[in-house]
Design a protein around this motif. Sequence first.
Motif, PDB file in Angstrom:
ATOM      1  N   THR A 111       0.826  -1.211   0.000  1.00 23.45           N
ATOM      2  CA  THR A 111       0.000   0.000   0.000  1.00 23.45           C
ATOM      3  C   THR A 111       0.859   1.259   0.000  1.00 23.45           C
TER       4      THR A 111
ATOM      5  N   ASP B 244       0.906   4.261   1.558  1.00 23.80           N
ATOM      6  CA  ASP B 244       0.236   4.698   2.770  1.00 23.80           C
ATOM      7  C   ASP B 244      -0.146   6.178   2.710  1.00 23.80           C
TER       8      ASP B 244
ATOM      9  N   SER C 152      -1.149   8.232   5.172  1.00 24.12           N
ATOM     10  CA  SER C 152      -0.674   9.081   6.268  1.00 24.12           C
ATOM     11  C   SER C 152       0.802   9.434   6.145  1.00 24.12           C
ATOM     12  N   SER C 153       1.615   8.495   5.627  1.00 24.14           N
ATOM     13  CA  SER C 153       3.058   8.739   5.557  1.00 24.14           C
ATOM     14  C   SER C 153       3.567   9.017   4.151  1.00 24.14           C
TER      15      SER C 153
ATOM     16  N   ARG D  90      -4.462  -2.007   2.675  1.00 27.84           N
ATOM     17  CA  ARG D  90      -4.404  -1.769   4.111  1.00 27.84           C
ATOM     18  C   ARG D  90      -3.704  -0.444   4.391  1.00 27.84           C
ATOM     19  N   GLU D  91      -4.368   0.393   5.166  1.00 27.26           N
ATOM     20  CA  GLU D  91      -3.815   1.706   5.501  1.00 27.26           C
ATOM     21  C   GLU D  91      -3.171   1.733   6.883  1.00 27.26           C
ATOM     22  N   ASP D  92      -2.957   0.529   7.468  1.00 25.32           N
ATOM     23  CA  ASP D  92      -2.366   0.483   8.807  1.00 25.32           C
ATOM     24  C   ASP D  92      -1.052  -0.293   8.829  1.00 25.32           C
TER      25      ASP D  92
ATOM     26  N   GLU E  30       1.861   0.660   8.695  1.00 22.88           N
ATOM     27  CA  GLU E  30       2.900   1.288   9.517  1.00 22.88           C
ATOM     28  C   GLU E  30       2.817   0.837  10.972  1.00 22.88           C
ATOM     29  N   THR E  31       1.708   0.188  11.364  1.00 24.13           N
ATOM     30  CA  THR E  31       1.534  -0.248  12.756  1.00 24.13           C
ATOM     31  C   THR E  31       1.970  -1.698  12.962  1.00 24.13           C
TER      32      THR E  31
ATOM     33  N   ASN F 261       6.845  -4.071   8.741  1.00 22.81           N
ATOM     34  CA  ASN F 261       6.703  -3.662   7.350  1.00 22.81           C
ATOM     35  C   ASN F 261       8.058  -3.314   6.755  1.00 22.81           C
TER      36      ASN F 261
END
Length: 274
Positions: A141, A143, A145-146, A162-164, A166-167, A170
């Motif tokens: 993805t 992302d 946010s980043s 998936r937009e998460d 970074e959590t 990865n």
Amino acid sequence: MKKQPIQILKLAVSCAILVAVANSTEANAIEVWSQGFETDTAGWLDDDDFAGFGDASRVPSGTGGIASNEGSFHGLFADDAGGTGPFTRFDGYRDTWTGGFTASIDVYLDTNWANGEGFDYSVAANGSDGDHQRDFVFHVTKDTSSGDLLVGGSNNTNFAPREDLETIDNYSILTTGWYTLEHVFRDAGDGTLAVDLNLRDSGGALLFTETRNDGSDVIATEVGGNRYGWFTDISVSGGINVDGHTLSVIPEPTALALAGLGVCGLALGRRRKQ
């Protein structure tokens, strides 16, 4: 009598060779499936086969400014609005575990994709009962946010980028180009299935790995071989470029090798008693 040690040595060497044959490893895996898109897209199923599975086509090297990773053609895969991307059964589903298998596909990852674009790609294990066992999913993805192009892995897909990522564990793609998504199905060492989701660069160097293991996937009673490969989502404008799709399977030890091991055991036992 003086020749006996030499005879024992020769027998031991022969038995060692048989052990190497019987104990198959990834090093002697056999490639049972290969699709480089040089002549067709055979093996990949899309809307022409089943409604809702996107489009699998082939394009000449250089299309859209992208040179094929191998040969003169590569694949161009797109999602179906409201559906998913193409899928493959490789050369057929397997319900017998013979020692493990590896599936890989080359994908062109572009750091210039728009934020929120990406895809999910799963390779699933088959159960020994012939039914689906478990999915092992790469998530890619850009992302929002980043602004980073991230790669991660899990056992599930929500059919959207998936937009998460970074959590979770990865890897950030910094350079546009061809990368390999590799699934290695193996024994975790305790009799359960482990799958390494490996990301490699165009030279084969390992960049990132995510290992998935569930204690309920007991190889002796639950796990078979490969099931499908499936782009469950492709949310990239214009689709994604793919190449070099393969499946390699560790072969089952031959009956001759196993029989030979039995004979070796008896023969060496007798030699020691003399």
